[in-house]
Design a protein around this motif. Structure first.
Motif, PDB file in Angstrom:
ATOM      1  N   ASP A 164       0.807  -1.225   0.000  1.00 18.21           N
ATOM      2  CA  ASP A 164       0.000   0.000   0.000  1.00 18.21           C
ATOM      3  C   ASP A 164       0.839   1.273   0.000  1.00 18.21           C
ATOM      4  O   ASP A 164       0.516   2.241  -0.693  1.00 18.21           O
ATOM      5  CB  ASP A 164      -0.981  -0.007   1.180  1.00 18.21           C
ATOM      6  CG  ASP A 164      -0.293  -0.252   2.521  1.00 18.21           C
ATOM      7  OD1 ASP A 164       0.947  -0.422   2.534  1.00 18.21           O
ATOM      8  OD2 ASP A 164      -0.989  -0.264   3.552  1.00 18.21           O
ATOM      9  N   PHE A 165       1.946   1.291   0.747  1.00 13.16           N
ATOM     10  CA  PHE A 165       2.765   2.511   0.807  1.00 13.16           C
ATOM     11  C   PHE A 165       3.635   2.687  -0.441  1.00 13.16           C
ATOM     12  O   PHE A 165       4.265   3.732  -0.620  1.00 13.16           O
ATOM     13  CB  PHE A 165       3.646   2.508   2.068  1.00 13.16           C
ATOM     14  CG  PHE A 165       4.687   1.424   2.112  1.00 13.16           C
ATOM     15  CD1 PHE A 165       5.943   1.623   1.568  1.00 13.16           C
ATOM     16  CD2 PHE A 165       4.416   0.202   2.707  1.00 13.16           C
ATOM     17  CE1 PHE A 165       6.918   0.637   1.617  1.00 13.16           C
ATOM     18  CE2 PHE A 165       5.376  -0.794   2.757  1.00 13.16           C
ATOM     19  CZ  PHE A 165       6.631  -0.584   2.207  1.00 13.16           C
ATOM     20  N   GLU A 166       3.636   1.680  -1.330  1.00  5.57           N
ATOM     21  CA  GLU A 166       4.424   1.753  -2.566  1.00  5.57           C
ATOM     22  C   GLU A 166       3.595   2.215  -3.759  1.00  5.57           C
ATOM     23  O   GLU A 166       4.114   2.268  -4.880  1.00  5.57           O
ATOM     24  CB  GLU A 166       5.028   0.384  -2.881  1.00  5.57           C
ATOM     25  CG  GLU A 166       6.038  -0.109  -1.858  1.00  5.57           C
ATOM     26  CD  GLU A 166       6.567  -1.499  -2.165  1.00  5.57           C
ATOM     27  OE1 GLU A 166       7.797  -1.690  -2.151  1.00  5.57           O
ATOM     28  OE2 GLU A 166       5.739  -2.406  -2.415  1.00  5.57           O
ATOM     29  N   LEU A 167       2.342   2.584  -3.549  1.00  6.24           N
ATOM     30  CA  LEU A 167       1.461   2.964  -4.665  1.00  6.24           C
ATOM     31  C   LEU A 167       1.978   4.162  -5.467  1.00  6.24           C
ATOM     32  O   LEU A 167       1.833   4.182  -6.697  1.00  6.24           O
ATOM     33  CB  LEU A 167       0.044   3.226  -4.156  1.00  6.24           C
ATOM     34  CG  LEU A 167      -0.701   1.967  -3.663  1.00  6.24           C
ATOM     35  CD1 LEU A 167      -2.087   2.330  -3.165  1.00  6.24           C
ATOM     36  CD2 LEU A 167      -0.779   0.906  -4.754  1.00  6.24           C
ATOM     37  N   PRO A 168       2.589   5.191  -4.824  1.00  9.68           N
ATOM     38  CA  PRO A 168       3.171   6.277  -5.640  1.00  9.68           C
ATOM     39  C   PRO A 168       4.246   5.767  -6.608  1.00  9.68           C
ATOM     40  O   PRO A 168       4.382   6.296  -7.721  1.00  9.68           O
ATOM     41  CB  PRO A 168       3.780   7.214  -4.586  1.00  9.68           C
ATOM     42  CG  PRO A 168       3.002   6.945  -3.341  1.00  9.68           C
ATOM     43  CD  PRO A 168       2.682   5.478  -3.382  1.00  9.68           C
ATOM     44  N   ILE A 169       4.994   4.748  -6.196  1.00 10.41           N
ATOM     45  CA  ILE A 169       6.015   4.158  -7.068  1.00 10.41           C
ATOM     46  C   ILE A 169       5.338   3.448  -8.238  1.00 10.41           C
ATOM     47  O   ILE A 169       5.784   3.552  -9.387  1.00 10.41           O
ATOM     48  CB  ILE A 169       6.897   3.171  -6.269  1.00 10.41           C
ATOM     49  CG1 ILE A 169       7.676   3.921  -5.193  1.00 10.41           C
ATOM     50  CG2 ILE A 169       7.840   2.409  -7.193  1.00 10.41           C
ATOM     51  CD1 ILE A 169       8.410   3.022  -4.210  1.00 10.41           C
ATOM     52  N   LYS A 170       4.266   2.735  -7.950  1.00  7.11           N
ATOM     53  CA  LYS A 170       3.529   2.009  -8.992  1.00  7.11           C
ATOM     54  C   LYS A 170       2.984   2.973 -10.042  1.00  7.11           C
ATOM     55  O   LYS A 170       3.081   2.712 -11.259  1.00  7.11           O
ATOM     56  CB  LYS A 170       2.377   1.217  -8.372  1.00  7.11           C
ATOM     57  CG  LYS A 170       1.583   0.377  -9.377  1.00  7.11           C
ATOM     58  CD  LYS A 170       0.467  -0.380  -8.701  1.00  7.11           C
ATOM     59  CE  LYS A 170      -0.248  -1.297  -9.682  1.00  7.11           C
ATOM     60  NZ  LYS A 170      -0.837  -0.591 -10.836  1.00  7.11           N
ATOM     61  N   GLU A 171       2.431   4.108  -9.590  1.00  8.21           N
ATOM     62  CA  GLU A 171       1.884   5.096 -10.533  1.00  8.21           C
ATOM     63  C   GLU A 171       2.967   5.624 -11.470  1.00  8.21           C
ATOM     64  O   GLU A 171       2.755   5.740 -12.683  1.00  8.21           O
ATOM     65  CB  GLU A 171       1.248   6.249  -9.756  1.00  8.21           C
ATOM     66  CG  GLU A 171      -0.035   5.860  -9.036  1.00  8.21           C
ATOM     67  CD  GLU A 171      -0.554   6.963  -8.136  1.00  8.21           C
ATOM     68  OE1 GLU A 171      -0.018   8.099  -8.219  1.00  8.21           O
ATOM     69  OE2 GLU A 171      -1.486   6.698  -7.354  1.00  8.21           O
ATOM     70  N   LEU A 172       4.119   5.952 -10.906  1.00  6.97           N
ATOM     71  CA  LEU A 172       5.228   6.461 -11.736  1.00  6.97           C
ATOM     72  C   LEU A 172       5.773   5.372 -12.649  1.00  6.97           C
ATOM     73  O   LEU A 172       6.143   5.646 -13.802  1.00  6.97           O
ATOM     74  CB  LEU A 172       6.345   7.001 -10.836  1.00  6.97           C
ATOM     75  CG  LEU A 172       6.051   8.338 -10.154  1.00  6.97           C
ATOM     76  CD1 LEU A 172       7.072   8.621  -9.053  1.00  6.97           C
ATOM     77  CD2 LEU A 172       6.051   9.479 -11.177  1.00  6.97           C
ATOM     78  N   GLN A 173       5.824   4.139 -12.179  1.00  8.98           N
ATOM     79  CA  GLN A 173       6.294   3.018 -13.000  1.00  8.98           C
ATOM     80  C   GLN A 173       5.351   2.805 -14.185  1.00  8.98           C
ATOM     81  O   GLN A 173       5.804   2.577 -15.310  1.00  8.98           O
ATOM     82  CB  GLN A 173       6.368   1.746 -12.148  1.00  8.98           C
ATOM     83  CG  GLN A 173       7.065   0.564 -12.832  1.00  8.98           C
ATOM     84  CD  GLN A 173       8.534   0.789 -13.072  1.00  8.98           C
ATOM     85  OE1 GLN A 173       9.270   1.177 -12.176  1.00  8.98           O
ATOM     86  NE2 GLN A 173       8.981   0.558 -14.300  1.00  8.98           N
TER      87      GLN A 173
END
Length: 317
Positions: free
Chosen positions: A5-14
């Motif tokens: 859940d806390f990695e979602l900003p990374i997923k969006e940029l990826q």
């Protein structure tokens, strides 16, 4: 790849980066500069997130489904030289506890560790990494064999705890763990312990007494899991994040309290993001620590180990 859940900003940029690259491949538009900007933003976001991880977030990373397990580490460290040994010579072969002989370079080690499964079928087969008494007795048998032939022991810890079932208690779960702790304190060969995932309760301690105890950066080591602690204190799992902070279970906390000897740095994002780098770091740490221990006499080795554990919890006001 799975994201927490806390990695979602990374997923969006990826996702943005992948779409940008796809546009560049399927059209004549030059998107090089745009991709570079997204890559830069992605790296900055990763650094910001992983630099400020909470205790609970580290617990989540330690349980990541893509994180390498004990057999992954052994395969990477030893290759085809690993020979798995089975059974406790009493009840049965516990699939949650694995062990055997393997080589790193020219040096033979006895590897012992808990093994989790990677899908529903293998998780059931491995009992979710929760060992029965026969698993700890198998581990002790292998340690005693290693002692007989002068082979150093490497234990890899990754368990949510020893199996708490009625049948395990009937077969002496507590006695098996206590016996292992006693015997490991006086084993006459070097013991190097590496916490590669979860290090929970007596399930971890049953193979956790070592001359050198090392923790991968995003692992945890505690008498109880945050969820169980929250359940006992607040009668709910809702306070697991508060419990995780209070338990001081992360690698930096354990190092500060002098309960572990060193922290093995993980790649940015966790061990699962770059397995090869993780395996290399673990291998380097094992070899370096064995170099420190290999010339000690059995008597000095045991005395030093005993002194180390007797000093834990001692403080001056």
């Amino acid at each position: 790849m799975e994201y927490l859940d806390f990695e979602l900003p990374i997923k969006e940029l990826q996702d943005q980066l992948e779409k940008c690259q796809l546009i560049g491949e399927e059209s004549d538009v030059d998107v090089t500069q745009t991709c570079k900007k997204i890559e830069k933003k992605l790296l900055e976001t990763k650094k910001e997130i992983y630099k400020n991880l909470t205790a609970w977030q580290r617990v989540q990373l330690s349980r990541h489904p893509s994180r390498p397990y004990t057999l992954d580490h052994i395969q990477a460290l030893c290759g085809d030289s690993f020979l798995e040994l089975h059974g406790d010579r009493n009840v049965k072969d516990d699939k949650a506890m694995i062990g055997g002989l393997g080589k790193i370079g020219d040096q033979t080690y006895m590897f012992i560790g808990q093994q989790k499964g990677f899908n529903t079928k293998t998780r059931q087969y491995r009992n979710f990494g929760m060992s029965n008494p026969e698993g700890y007795r198998k581990a002790l048998r292998l340690m005693k064999s290693a002692e007989k032939f002068g082979i150093p022991v490497v234990t890899l810890i990754d368990t949510p705890g020893a199996y708490p079932g009625l049948e395990a208690e009937e077969r002496g779960q507590g006695e098996a763990i206590a016996r292992n702790i006693l015997e490991m304190t006086r084993l006459k060969v070097p013991i190097i312990t590496v916490i590669i995932g979860e290090g929970a309760s007596g399930g971890a301690l049953g193979i956790g007494v070592g001359d050198k105890v090392l923790m991968l950066e995003n692992t945890w080591y505690s008498v109880i899991s945050p969820e169980s602690c929250s359940s006992i204190l607040w009668r709910s799992w809702e306070y697991k994040e508060v419990a995780a902070e209070a338990l001081k279970l992360t690698a930096p906390d354990m190092k500060k309290l002098k309960l572990v000897d060193a922290i093995i740095k993980e790649p940015l994002g966790g061990a699962h993001t770059d397995r090869a780098a993780t395996f290399l770091a673990v291998k380097t740490a094992i070899e370096a620590n064995y170099e420190e221990l290999k010339n000690l006499s059995p008597k000095d080795l045991v005395n030093q180990r005993m002194d180390k554990y007797l000093a834990m919890g001692v403080f001056k006001s």
